[in-house]
Scaffold this motif. Structure first.
Motif, PDB file in Angstrom:
ATOM      1  N   ASN A   7       0.810  -1.221   0.000  1.00 41.47           N
ATOM      2  CA  ASN A   7       0.000   0.000   0.000  1.00 41.47           C
ATOM      3  C   ASN A   7       0.848   1.279   0.000  1.00 41.47           C
ATOM      4  OD1 ASN A   7       1.022  -0.022   2.587  1.00 41.47           O
ATOM      5  ND2 ASN A   7      -0.963   0.112   3.626  1.00 41.47           N
ATOM      6  N   GLY A   8       2.161   1.134  -0.137  1.00 39.88           N
ATOM      7  CA  GLY A   8       3.034   2.302  -0.164  1.00 39.88           C
ATOM      8  C   GLY A   8       3.450   2.790   1.203  1.00 39.88           C
ATOM      9  N   ARG A   9       3.080   2.057   2.240  1.00 39.67           N
ATOM     10  CA  ARG A   9       3.485   2.400   3.609  1.00 39.67           C
ATOM     11  C   ARG A   9       4.703   1.564   4.013  1.00 39.67           C
ATOM     12  NH1 ARG A   9      -1.087   5.075   5.948  1.00 39.67           N
ATOM     13  NH2 ARG A   9      -2.098   6.122   4.176  1.00 39.67           N
ATOM     14  N   LEU A  10       5.329   1.905   5.131  1.00 42.24           N
ATOM     15  CA  LEU A  10       6.514   1.207   5.615  1.00 42.24           C
ATOM     16  C   LEU A  10       6.204   0.491   6.916  1.00 42.24           C
ATOM     17  CD1 LEU A  10       9.163   4.064   5.142  1.00 42.24           C
ATOM     18  CD2 LEU A  10       8.458   2.322   3.472  1.00 42.24           C
ATOM     19  N   ALA A  11       6.392  -0.820   6.939  1.00 44.32           N
ATOM     20  CA  ALA A  11       6.360  -1.552   8.203  1.00 44.32           C
ATOM     21  C   ALA A  11       7.680  -1.304   8.910  1.00 44.32           C
ATOM     22  CB  ALA A  11       6.155  -3.043   7.956  1.00 44.32           C
ATOM     23  N   ILE A  12       7.645  -1.176  10.238  1.00 42.87           N
ATOM     24  CA  ILE A  12       8.854  -0.777  10.969  1.00 42.87           C
ATOM     25  C   ILE A  12       9.065  -1.635  12.207  1.00 42.87           C
ATOM     26  CG2 ILE A  12       8.781   1.608  10.155  1.00 42.87           C
ATOM     27  CD1 ILE A  12       7.471   2.433  12.759  1.00 42.87           C
ATOM     28  N   MET A  13      10.306  -1.637  12.673  1.00 42.47           N
ATOM     29  CA  MET A  13      10.681  -2.245  13.944  1.00 42.47           C
ATOM     30  C   MET A  13      11.319  -1.175  14.804  1.00 42.47           C
ATOM     31  SD  MET A  13      12.303  -5.954  12.862  1.00 42.47           S
ATOM     32  CE  MET A  13      12.784  -6.255  14.578  1.00 42.47           C
ATOM     33  N   SER A  14      11.214  -1.326  16.102  1.00 44.16           N
ATOM     34  CA  SER A  14      11.815  -0.346  16.995  1.00 44.16           C
ATOM     35  C   SER A  14      13.322  -0.527  17.071  1.00 44.16           C
ATOM     36  CB  SER A  14      11.216  -0.457  18.398  1.00 44.16           C
ATOM     37  OG  SER A  14      11.583  -1.695  18.992  1.00 44.16           O
ATOM     38  N   VAL A  15      14.030   0.572  17.240  1.00 44.03           N
ATOM     39  CA  VAL A  15      15.445   0.572  17.597  1.00 44.03           C
ATOM     40  C   VAL A  15      15.517   1.019  19.052  1.00 44.03           C
ATOM     41  CG1 VAL A  15      17.692   1.657  17.219  1.00 44.03           C
ATOM     42  CG2 VAL A  15      16.268   1.000  15.265  1.00 44.03           C
ATOM     43  N   GLY A  16      15.945   0.127  19.927  1.00 43.18           N
ATOM     44  CA  GLY A  16      15.826   0.371  21.355  1.00 43.18           C
ATOM     45  C   GLY A  16      14.484  -0.149  21.849  1.00 43.18           C
ATOM     46  N   HIS A  17      14.302  -0.078  23.144  1.00 42.79           N
ATOM     47  CA  HIS A  17      13.113  -0.665  23.762  1.00 42.79           C
ATOM     48  C   HIS A  17      12.102   0.430  24.106  1.00 42.79           C
ATOM     49  CE1 HIS A  17      15.195  -4.498  23.957  1.00 42.79           C
ATOM     50  NE2 HIS A  17      16.240  -3.852  24.429  1.00 42.79           N
ATOM     51  N   TRP A  18      11.071   0.543  23.272  1.00 46.36           N
ATOM     52  CA  TRP A  18       9.994   1.490  23.549  1.00 46.36           C
ATOM     53  C   TRP A  18       8.715   0.984  22.915  1.00 46.36           C
ATOM     54  CZ3 TRP A  18       8.551   5.772  19.892  1.00 46.36           C
ATOM     55  CH2 TRP A  18       9.185   5.658  18.651  1.00 46.36           C
ATOM     56  N   SER A  19       7.605   1.457  23.434  1.00 44.94           N
ATOM     57  CA  SER A  19       6.304   0.951  23.023  1.00 44.94           C
ATOM     58  C   SER A  19       5.796   1.682  21.793  1.00 44.94           C
ATOM     59  CB  SER A  19       5.295   1.118  24.165  1.00 44.94           C
ATOM     60  OG  SER A  19       3.987   0.806  23.732  1.00 44.94           O
ATOM     61  N   SER A  20       5.158   0.929  20.894  1.00 45.88           N
ATOM     62  CA  SER A  20       4.529   1.559  19.725  1.00 45.88           C
ATOM     63  C   SER A  20       3.392   2.490  20.131  1.00 45.88           C
ATOM     64  CB  SER A  20       4.003   0.483  18.779  1.00 45.88           C
ATOM     65  OG  SER A  20       2.946  -0.247  19.383  1.00 45.88           O
ATOM     66  N   ARG A  21       2.902   2.342  21.359  1.00 46.51           N
ATOM     67  CA  ARG A  21       1.877   3.260  21.873  1.00 46.51           C
ATOM     68  C   ARG A  21       2.349   4.709  21.780  1.00 46.51           C
ATOM     69  NH1 ARG A  21      -2.167   2.330  25.462  1.00 46.51           N
ATOM     70  NH2 ARG A  21      -1.284   0.318  26.057  1.00 46.51           N
ATOM     71  N   PHE A  22       3.653   4.918  22.044  1.00 49.71           N
ATOM     72  CA  PHE A  22       4.200   6.277  22.039  1.00 49.71           C
ATOM     73  C   PHE A  22       4.708   6.690  20.665  1.00 49.71           C
ATOM     74  CE2 PHE A  22       4.892   4.723  26.451  1.00 49.71           C
ATOM     75  CZ  PHE A  22       3.958   5.546  27.050  1.00 49.71           C
ATOM     76  N   ALA A  23       4.682   5.756  19.714  1.00 49.74           N
ATOM     77  CA  ALA A  23       5.114   6.093  18.353  1.00 49.74           C
ATOM     78  C   ALA A  23       3.966   6.650  17.519  1.00 49.74           C
ATOM     79  CB  ALA A  23       5.691   4.854  17.670  1.00 49.74           C
ATOM     80  N   GLU A  24       2.753   6.262  17.844  1.00 48.14           N
ATOM     81  CA  GLU A  24       1.606   6.694  17.047  1.00 48.14           C
ATOM     82  C   GLU A  24       1.524   8.220  16.996  1.00 48.14           C
ATOM     83  OE1 GLU A  24      -1.965   4.880  18.421  1.00 48.14           O
ATOM     84  OE2 GLU A  24      -1.218   2.830  18.201  1.00 48.14           O
ATOM     85  N   GLY A  25       1.470   8.744  15.798  1.00 48.88           N
ATOM     86  CA  GLY A  25       1.375  10.192  15.613  1.00 48.88           C
ATOM     87  C   GLY A  25       2.700  10.907  15.510  1.00 48.88           C
ATOM     88  N   ALA A  26       3.809  10.200  15.719  1.00 47.41           N
ATOM     89  CA  ALA A  26       5.113  10.850  15.685  1.00 47.41           C
ATOM     90  C   ALA A  26       5.485  11.268  14.271  1.00 47.41           C
ATOM     91  CB  ALA A  26       6.180   9.908  16.246  1.00 47.41           C
ATOM     92  N   ARG A  27       6.028  12.459  14.154  1.00 46.08           N
ATOM     93  CA  ARG A  27       6.622  12.885  12.893  1.00 46.08           C
ATOM     94  C   ARG A  27       8.049  12.347  12.835  1.00 46.08           C
ATOM     95  NH1 ARG A  27       4.588  14.160   8.528  1.00 46.08           N
ATOM     96  NH2 ARG A  27       5.890  15.979   8.070  1.00 46.08           N
TER      97      ARG A  27
END
Length: 353
Positions: free
Chosen positions: A86-106
């Motif tokens: 769909n033209g989007r990027l699946a990602i993995m975290s670098v370091g230990h942090w929750s995707s909860r805090f990634a939502e909305g990040a620029r």
């Protein structure tokens, strides 16, 4: 013991400038160059390790065994795991942090040959107009978020055509704000606030020409967020190691929000009792607001050094931080308290002769 003033304005300025530099683990050359330039301005001797970490020297009357202060330059981030249809990027975290805090990040995606693209981390189901209540039932997981690039791409072929590759690093914007009440609200205060405190201490030592009793190595590590920490930067002669990092301000914790916290234990086990009490005594004698705390889910530059077999006394001091590895907030008073304790420490005699 001479106790000069810690320049609060310098600390705030250097912190703001560092927070503007992207430095996820694996992409730290720019922040390393920035700190090297600052050390040169301060007249501090330093060297780079093979991997690109910094080992600086504050010379003392005794050269061996020396002591070390450790702080890390790398931050959390992400990496492109998959280029989706769909033209989007699946990602993995670098370091230990929750995707909860990634939502909305620029974010900025860094590609080959200096290419970079802007985007936003959004949930896979991002629109209530389309998915209704399903947007509330998505699990919290990195598999449930994706990067939406600000490019005219409709599919994976389009994304690859502009140069995006699997393995490209993703840096997260900090959205930094310094408030009139003294708070700093920003991602990546862990551990750039610690770095700013260390540099403020160094500045006080150099500008006041303070004589130190023993050599102090100041090490700036580049892979703490992935567990490597200080193990690859220390020399074998260090007799005392004090790491600087964040302490969590939360229910059940005793971290000092506006002062400095001496960690008594983390996941790696108890810290050195003699060194800890030496630091506590320095807080008392210098009238530095402080507390003690124990951390259950935490490790720092110290852990990797001890696990690597370094025969050194070790301690951890912290600035108070709310919502660590998420939407972080801390107070300038806490950063200054850390710098004051470090300044007292490097002037103090070794814990054991």
């Amino acid at each position: 013991m001479f106790a000069p003033h810690i320049d609060r304005d310098y600390l705030a300025d250097i912190l703001a400038r560092m927070l503007a530099i992207h430095s996820p683990t694996g992409m730290t050359d720019e922040i390393v160059a920035f700190v090297c330039d600052e050390l040169e301005k301060l007249g501090v001797e330093f060297e780079l390790t093979r991997r690109g970490a910094i080992r600086a020297l504050l010379p003392g009357e005794r050269k061996s065994p020396d002591r070390a202060v450790a702080v890390h330059l790398d931050t959390l981030g992400a990496m492109v795991k998959e280029i989706k249809d769909n033209g989007r990027l699946a990602i993995m975290s670098v370091g230990h942090w929750s995707s909860r805090f990634a939502e909305g990040a620029r974010v900025t995606v860094y590609g080959d040959d200096g290419k970079k693209w802007r985007g936003t981390i959004v949930p896979n189901k991002a629109s209530g107009h389309t998915y209704n209540t399903e947007i509330d039932s998505q699990p919290v997981a990195w598999s449930q978020v994706e990067v939406r690039l600000d490019e005219r791409v409709a599919n994976g072929t389009d994304v690859m055509a502009i140069g995006v590759n699997i393995g490209d690093l993703i840096a997260i914007d900090t959205n930094t704000e310094f408030t009139d009440s003294g708070f700093v609200v920003s991602r990546h205060l862990d551990d750039k606030a610690g770095v700013a405190s260390v540099l403020a201490m160094i500045r006080a030592v150099k500008e006041n020409r303070i004589a130190l009793p023993v050599n102090c190595r100041v090490i700036f590590t580049i892979a703490e967020e992935v567990g490597l920490g200080g193990a690859h930067v220390l020399d074998g002669d260090v007799g005392e190691l004090v790491a600087v990092d964040n302490g969590t301000h939360a229910p059940g914790q005793n971290t000092c929000e506006y002062g400095v916290t001496i960690a008594m234990m983390d996941m790696s086990g108890p810290f050195d009792r003699k060194l800890n009490h030496h630091l506590i005594d320095l807080c008392k004698s210098s009238d530095i607001e402080h507390s003690r705390d124990v951390f259950k889910f935490y490790r720092s530059d110290v852990a990797s050094a001890l696990e690597a077999g370094y025969d050194t006394r070790a301690a951890l001091i912290c600035f108070g931080l709310d919502a660590s590895h998420g939407h972080e907030r801390a107070h300038m008073d806490s950063f200054v308290a850390v710098a004051r304790l470090l300044l007292a420490y490097v002037q103090s005699p070794p814990v054991v002769s």
